[in-house]
Structure formats: structure tokens, C-alpha cells
Design a protein around this motif. Structure first.
Motif, PDB file in Angstrom:
ATOM      1  N   ALA A 641      55.358  33.765  32.915  1.00 48.47           N
ATOM      2  CA  ALA A 641      54.371  34.791  33.230  1.00 48.47           C
ATOM      3  C   ALA A 641      54.830  36.119  32.647  1.00 48.47           C
ATOM      4  O   ALA A 641      56.018  36.359  32.474  1.00 48.47           O
ATOM      5  CB  ALA A 641      54.182  34.924  34.737  1.00 48.47           C
ATOM      6  N   ASP A 646      51.568  35.154  25.931  1.00 46.32           N
ATOM      7  CA  ASP A 646      50.617  34.812  24.885  1.00 46.32           C
ATOM      8  C   ASP A 646      50.458  35.942  23.874  1.00 46.32           C
ATOM      9  O   ASP A 646      49.473  36.041  23.182  1.00 46.32           O
ATOM     10  CB  ASP A 646      49.260  34.446  25.484  1.00 46.32           C
ATOM     11  CG  ASP A 646      48.736  35.518  26.431  1.00 46.32           C
ATOM     12  OD1 ASP A 646      49.372  36.573  26.512  1.00 46.32           O
ATOM     13  OD2 ASP A 646      47.695  35.279  27.066  1.00 46.32           O
ATOM     14  N   ASN A 654      47.380  42.748  31.488  1.00 45.32           N
ATOM     15  CA  ASN A 654      47.708  41.435  30.941  1.00 45.32           C
ATOM     16  C   ASN A 654      48.827  40.765  31.733  1.00 45.32           C
ATOM     17  O   ASN A 654      48.852  39.541  31.885  1.00 45.32           O
ATOM     18  CB  ASN A 654      48.101  41.568  29.478  1.00 45.32           C
ATOM     19  CG  ASN A 654      46.922  41.960  28.609  1.00 45.32           C
ATOM     20  OD1 ASN A 654      45.785  41.631  28.915  1.00 45.32           O
ATOM     21  ND2 ASN A 654      47.187  42.671  27.519  1.00 45.32           N
ATOM     22  N   SER A 658      48.450  37.145  33.592  1.00 45.64           N
ATOM     23  CA  SER A 658      49.395  36.093  33.244  1.00 45.64           C
ATOM     24  C   SER A 658      50.071  35.524  34.488  1.00 45.64           C
ATOM     25  O   SER A 658      50.277  34.314  34.608  1.00 45.64           O
ATOM     26  CB  SER A 658      50.441  36.641  32.275  1.00 45.64           C
ATOM     27  OG  SER A 658      51.370  35.648  31.925  1.00 45.64           O
TER      28      SER A 658
END
Length: 687
Positions: A641, A646, A654, A658
Motif C-alpha cells: 500500500a 502503482d 493516492n 491504495s
């Protein structure tokens, strides 16, 4: 116990119209979200979003600014009421809202000069050929007088469709720099005919909509101040409304701003809550119930503005976007996930679906998929107590897992603990405070000051007895990359702040701020720190390879900080430049921008602080493969995470998403009902 002001019912309707009663004083504002289809239809995702907020207890739920004619469409997936084909879908919405006890409201709008051909497929039109640079800068075609009247008829047609779709309330959008507001403003209306009068077009629309929907509850949304110095002043807007056909209305809904002053539409976290209450007082003279927006982000401020008579109901946008449970917090004192005024929501509107930093379930092209319950007694270890780790831990604990969080820092929040001390992000502490309370409520075992080597997850599993692991430690920081980077005084921004808490604990008078610093990097962290320190009297030299400050942040997130920093005489800024050498007191920079090239030496006072975006854990290995390797090493299901997973920009939004997705993958692996597993890819899409 005294009844809360927000919980009191409110009845709207006058002059013989059928009254409608809001069960309380809470209404959702017409916040645009891009959750519709490309041709303006409502989607199941959007219906679920709005009904969820009705179920949470709102008295009135309002759709977004809904365009009345195709050339007024301003967003790629904005809702429309421009054809009869829209009615069946919207009827499904209003039936569902009514079933939850809420009134259903729609806001009628036309973008005018803010609409752009690239989005609508039509040439934009406006009172005068004045472009809106912020929206794209297309020069609109000036409407003829007959075309103005044709547009009025479009508002009336949309109102008839709204009634057919089952809406109780119609709100005419006369604010925020859209078409009706453009007729009011001297910035955008240079006409000399009858439509030069700022109230004329508004009155035609009011009359036409009232005639088309004689029994609907009708209101107008007004910007109490436009924002720019050459726009509509607060006094002028009141004078315009004094000439409006108010006898045909049932309420006024007070907001502020225009595209040329976006900070007034969606206010920064720096501004005080309830900031429109003083402007609202002038509208009491009209004798209409008043709705009001503007930083109404806590139960306390809502009770204040309702209690002192500033307004009769509140229009809520970001607070209920962050969590529908905010309604329960206002009405009953229940816990809710707080908005932190980061403005990721408004900044993602131009890119697609509106998301949220603190609520990872919204705006992700699907109806949220519940995290499955885990088997009894399941244990999960989460490494990292930043936004990603805290989100994963809470989600898993709510799914029934026994969760242990380990972090090497001295407090929760990771970089949030630093961001919350910056001038432009003062509300960030609300997420960390809420997370701490949720940890306690859910019995999450938090072990601070406990560093974990990501390469030895097997030992972590043995220590904690974990059945699964979430690694939310982020990635590495790239090397500074210039001769002299190893000299004393060259420090990562985050490390320097952690080692010198007194720097940001100043009361603003400069007591804790250094005399001077040099910052290498122009990302959002560098921008925030430079702005904060320069505002406290520190001389700042900021050098970065970026061509603009904080390119990973949206315009609204930095709408005050960037101009303030650029105008501060204590700040020197060199963008499009790299540091080639540091000798302990000076830096040699190379300019690489189109406008300036060459090399120069600059005095570099104070510490040289390096602000570097975090790199992915391993750029050569796909995230799915890294996660599989981690699981093999741990001997249990494992998930990664953080924003590095990504390769998305290293921003809190983000990271939270995640962490949420990692928790869903782990919960699926530990599901109490193996026959109903949830499969979730690394990017959060359900499959």
C-alpha cells in the motif's frame, strides 16, 4: 436535551404553492461530480451516491449543476435536463430519495462562456464575447436578443422535465460565473440592449421557470461576492437581487465566487468556517428563507450559523462528500470522517470523476464494493502509520480482523503529521485525529517507535502471529544528485522537519522559524514549506527542475499558496533549474527552461533542504509481482500500500486509495465466506 438547530424541520413554499417540509436543516449542495454518462444521463453509481446521503439523514438532496441545453454542458459527464430522454433515469433517483425521506432538488444551469466546444461539441455562447481563461479561453459567440429569449425557454423546458421527473425543488443557478451570473457581471456583460441590465435575464428565467413549474419549490443560487476587483461587489449583488422577481421564489441559496475567483467557490482550508455568514445578513431584508454554503465543515459551525439566524438551512458539499455520516454527526453527535479541505475533489473535476482524499470509496467508476468480513480471529500486521497504513488498518479492523500497526515514527500520520502544520493545509490534522479515535474505537494495537525491516516480514509474522501483512512504508527517496550533497546541512525536508519541530510550532511571529533556508525541489512539499516559512519571515531560496510549483497538485489546492509565495519579497524562486554543485554556502544551478538557459552561482543561505518525490519500491518489477514476492517471503497473504505501488503521484489521496484497496485484497484472502471472495486488482477495480 435541547433539540439541535439543525434537526428542526423547515417548511418551504408560499403564495398558495403546495408546501414541502425538509425533515431537518441539512441540504446537499449542487456539487458537480462527473458521475453521469457522456450524454447527460444519470448512472446507477450516481443514484447510489445520492441515495446513500439521503439515507444518512439529509433533509434535501440536490443534483449537480444540470445543463438545460447541450451548448451549456461544462463537464464531460455532467447531468443534463436538455431532452425528455433524461426523465426516466432522474425519476428513478427521485423515487429512491423520497423513499429515504428526503426532498429531491435539481439545479438548472447553462455554462455560457465557461462551456467549451471540446467538451460540449457546440460553440459556446455568452452575453458578450469575453473568454473565460480558467475554463479554456475559448471566445464565445455573443447571443442576440432573440437567442437570449430562446435560452430562457430552455430553462423553462428543463423545469417542466424536472417536475415530470419528480423533483420537489428547483434551484436556478445564478452564481459561480455561469450564464445567468455572466449577465449580472460587468466582467462578462458589455451589452447595450435590454439585456445590459444585470437583473433582466435572471428575471426572465425566474418567470419562465415559475410558469413552467407553478407548484414547485423554486429558489436561486447567488454569489454574494464575485471575487475579482472588477466583478460584482457584495453591495452590488444585493442591489441586483433587490430588482429580482423575488415574489416568485421560495428561497435564496447563498454561495460565492466565480471562475475568475475559484477560491471563493470552493474555499481553501486557511479560510475561517462559516465565512459567508456576514454577507448573508443583507439578504434577510428580502424576507425569503436562506440557504448558505461556505466552509460549513463541523457540527459546531452549523449550529452557530443556524442558531444566530445567518441562514435557515445549510448547503453541504465537501463535508458530506467526505462522509455521508457527517449528517449523523450534525444531527446526533455521531462519529464521521472529516473533510480536510485539500480540494482534491474540485481539482479532479476537470480530469474525470470527482474523488476524495479521505474517502477512497467515492468517484472510482463503480458503486463501492463492501469489504468482506474476515474469518473470526484473523490477525493482520500493518507496517506504516501514514495515510495508507491507517486506512488499511481501519478497513481491516472494521472487517473483523485483529490489527497491529507498527511504525518507526513518534506519532501517527506519517507525512500528514508534517503537512498539518503548513500554512495552506491547517485542516489535515483532522484526518490524523479521526484515525487515532478510530484506532481506539476498533481496538487497533498501534506500536510507534517500532521500525520494521521490509525485507524481514517473516520475522514480523512470527512476532505478531499475523495471518496477513500490509506493507505501507512507501518507497525510497532518490539521491540528491550533485557534488556537495554529502556536506553537513544538506537534509531531506521531511527529516529536517521531524528533527526540528520548533520550526513549525511558532505562533507565526517567527519565534521558531529560521532566518534563511534553501530548498532544492519544487514539488508540493517544497512549495508548502517555502510558503509557510516565508510567511513567517524566513528568507527562502527555492530551486527546482519543475517548470511550475507543485505540478502534482491541482490548481485549487494551491490557489492561495502559490501566488502568495511568488509575491513574497522574502522568497527567491528558480524553476526549470537543476543544482549542479554545492560548496556549503553557494549553489551552482543550470537553467534548462525554454525562456532561460545557462549556469550561475547563487548564495544558498541556511540549511539546504532537499524535497524529493518518493520513488516506487522497484521500478523494474510490476506491483503485482512485488506483492506476490512479499507474500512468499512472509508465508501469509500480503499486500503493498502507498502511492508508490502503482506509480501514481505521491499525494495523500493516492496513498489513502491504495491503503483501502490493499485492505480489500487482504480481506478477500481472509474472507469468512470463501464462496464469496472479492477480487480486486492493484488499481482498485473490482473484477
Amino acid at each position: 436535551m435541547t433539540e439541535r438547530n439543525a434537526a428542526r424541520p423547515l417548511t418551504l413554499g408560499r403564495n398558495g404553492r403546495t408546501p414541502r417540509t425538509l425533515r431537518n436543516r441539512l441540504a446537499s449542495a449542487p456539487m458537480e461530480r462527473n458521475y453521469g454518462t457522456a450524454d447527460g444521463h444519470i448512472t446507477e453509481q450516481y443514484i447510489d451516491y445520492l441515495v446513500t446521503r439521503a439515507r444518512a439523514g439529509l433533509g434535501m438532496v440536490t443534483t449537480e449543476a444540470t445543463y438545460v441545453r447541450a451548448d451549456g454542458k461544462g463537464r464531460t459527464h455532467q447531468l443534463g435536463l436538455h431532452t425528455d430522454a433524461m426523465i426516466p433515469g432522474l425519476r428513478r433517483l427521485t423515487d429512491a430519495l423520497h423513499a429515504e425521506g428526503a426532498l429531491a432538488a435539481v439545479e438548472l444551469n447553462h455554462g455560457g462562456r465557461t462551456a467549451q466546444t471540446a467538451v460540449s461539441g457546440h460553440r459556446n455562447v455568452a452575453p458578450s464575447p469575453v473568454p473565460c481563461a480558467v475554463a479554456g479561453g475559448e471566445i464565445p459567440r455573443e447571443l442576440t436578443a432573440d437567442e437570449c429569449r430562446e435560452l430562457v425557454a430552455s430553462y423553462a423546458a428543463a423545469a417542466r422535465r424536472a417536475v415530470a421527473a419528480g423533483f420537489d425543488v428547483i434551484n436556478i443557478h445564478g452564481a459561480h460565473g455561469y450564464l445567468i451570473h455572466q449577465f449580472m457581471s460587468p466582467i462578462s456583460n458589455h451589452r447595450t440592449d435590454e439585456f445590459a441590465a444585470p437583473e433582466h435575464f435572471l428575471n426572465l428565467v425566474i418567470d419562465a421557470v415559475r410558469d413552467a413549474a407553478p407548484d414547485a419549490i423554486l429558489g436561486v443560487r447567488v454569489s454574494v461576492i464575485e471575487g475579482p476587483a472588477d466583478g460584482i461587489s457584495a453591495e452590488h449583488q444585493v442591489a441586483i437581487m433587490a430588482k429580482a422577481h423575488l415574489d416568485r421564489l421560495d428561497f435564496l441559496d447563498l454561495s460565492a465566487g466565480s471562475y475568475d475567483a475559484g477560491e471563493w467557490i470552493v474555499q481553501p482550508g486557511e479560510w475561517q468556517p462559516g465565512l459567508l455568514r456576514d454577507y448573508a445578513a443583507a439578504y434577510r431584508q428580502f424576507g425569503l428563507p436562506l440557504g448558505m454554503a461556505g466552509r460549513l465543515n463541523s457540527p459546531d459551525i452549523i449550529e452557530e450559523v443556524l442558531g444566530d439566524g445567518a441562514c435557515d438551512f445549510v448547503s453541504l458539499a465537501r463535508a458530506i462528500h467526505a462522509d455521508p455520516a457527517f449528517a449523523g454527526g450534525v444531527l446526533h453527535g455521531e462519529s464521521y470522517r472529516p473533510c480536510i479541505a485539500c480540494n482534491v475533489c474540485i481539482d479532479t473535476l476537470g480530469q474525470g470523476q470527482v474523488t476524495c482524499t479521505v474517502n477512497p470509496a467515492v468517484g472510482r467508476s463503480r458503486i463501492p464494493v463492501p469489504t468482506p468480513a474476515v474469518r473470526p480471529g484473523a490477525r493482520v500486521a500493518v507496517v506504516g502509520a501514514g495515510p495508507a497504513g491507517l486506512t488499511a488498518a481501519r478497513e481491516l479492523a472494521q472487517a473483523g480482523a485483529q490489527v497491529t500497526v507498527l511504525d518507526g515514527g513518534a506519532r501517527l500520520g506519517g507525512q500528514f503529521a508534517l503537512a498539518e502544520q503548513m500554512k495552506s493545509t491547517p485542516d489535515f490534522h483532522r484526518f490524523t485525529d479521526w484515525s487515532a479515535a478510530e484506532n481506539e474505537r476498533l481496538g487497533i494495537d498501534v506500536r510507534l517507535g517500532r521500525r520494521v525491516d521490509p525485507g524481514d516480514v517473516a520475522a514480523l509474522v512470527r512476532e505478531t502471529g499475523a495471518d496477513a501483512v500490509v506493507l505501507a512504508t512507501g518507497g525510497s527517496r532518490p539521491a540528491a544528485g550533485f557534488p556537495g550533497a554529502e556536506l553537513p546541512g544538506v537534509t531531506d525536508v521531511r527529516d529536517w522537519l521531524a528533527a526540528h519541530p520548533e520550526v513549525l510550532n511558532s505562533d507565526g511571529s517567527g519565534g521558531g522559524a529560521p532566518d534563511a533556508v534553501t530548498i532544492w525541489g519544487a514539488d508540493s512539499v517544497a512549495m508548502s514549506l517555502a510558503d509557510t516559512l516565508a510567511s513567517r519571515g524566513t528568507a527562502v531560496l527555492l530551486v527546482g527542475p519543475q517548470e511550475v510549483l507543485a505540478p502534482e497538485s491541482g490548481r485549487r489546492a494551491k490557489i492561495l499558496a502559490v501566488p502568495r509565495l511568488e509575491q513574497n519579497p522574502r522568497a527567491r524562486i528558480r524553476l526549470g533549474a537543476t543544482i549542479e554543485e554545492y560548496d556549503g554556502g553557494r549553489i551552482r544551478i543550470a537553467r534548462t527552461s525554454r525562456d532561460c538557459s545557462g549556469s550561475e552561482w547563487l548564495d544558498a543561505p541556511g540549511n539546504l533542504l532537499v524535497s524529493r518525490s518518493v520513488l516506487p519500491l522497484d521500478t523494474s518489477v510490476p506491483p503485482e509481482d512485488r506483492e506476490a514476492d512479499l507474500a512468499r517471503a512472509a508465508g501469509v497473504p500480503a499486500a503493498l500500500a502507498g502511492t508508490v505501488v502503482d506509480r501514481t503521484p505521491a499525494i495523500a489521496s493516492n496513498a489513502v486509495k491504495s491503503g483501502y484497496d490493499a485492505a480489500q485484497r487482504i480481506a478477500a484472502a481472509l474472507a469468512a465466506d470463501p464462496a464469496r471472495p472479492l477480487e480486486l486488482s492493484m488499481n482498485g477495480a473490482a473484477s
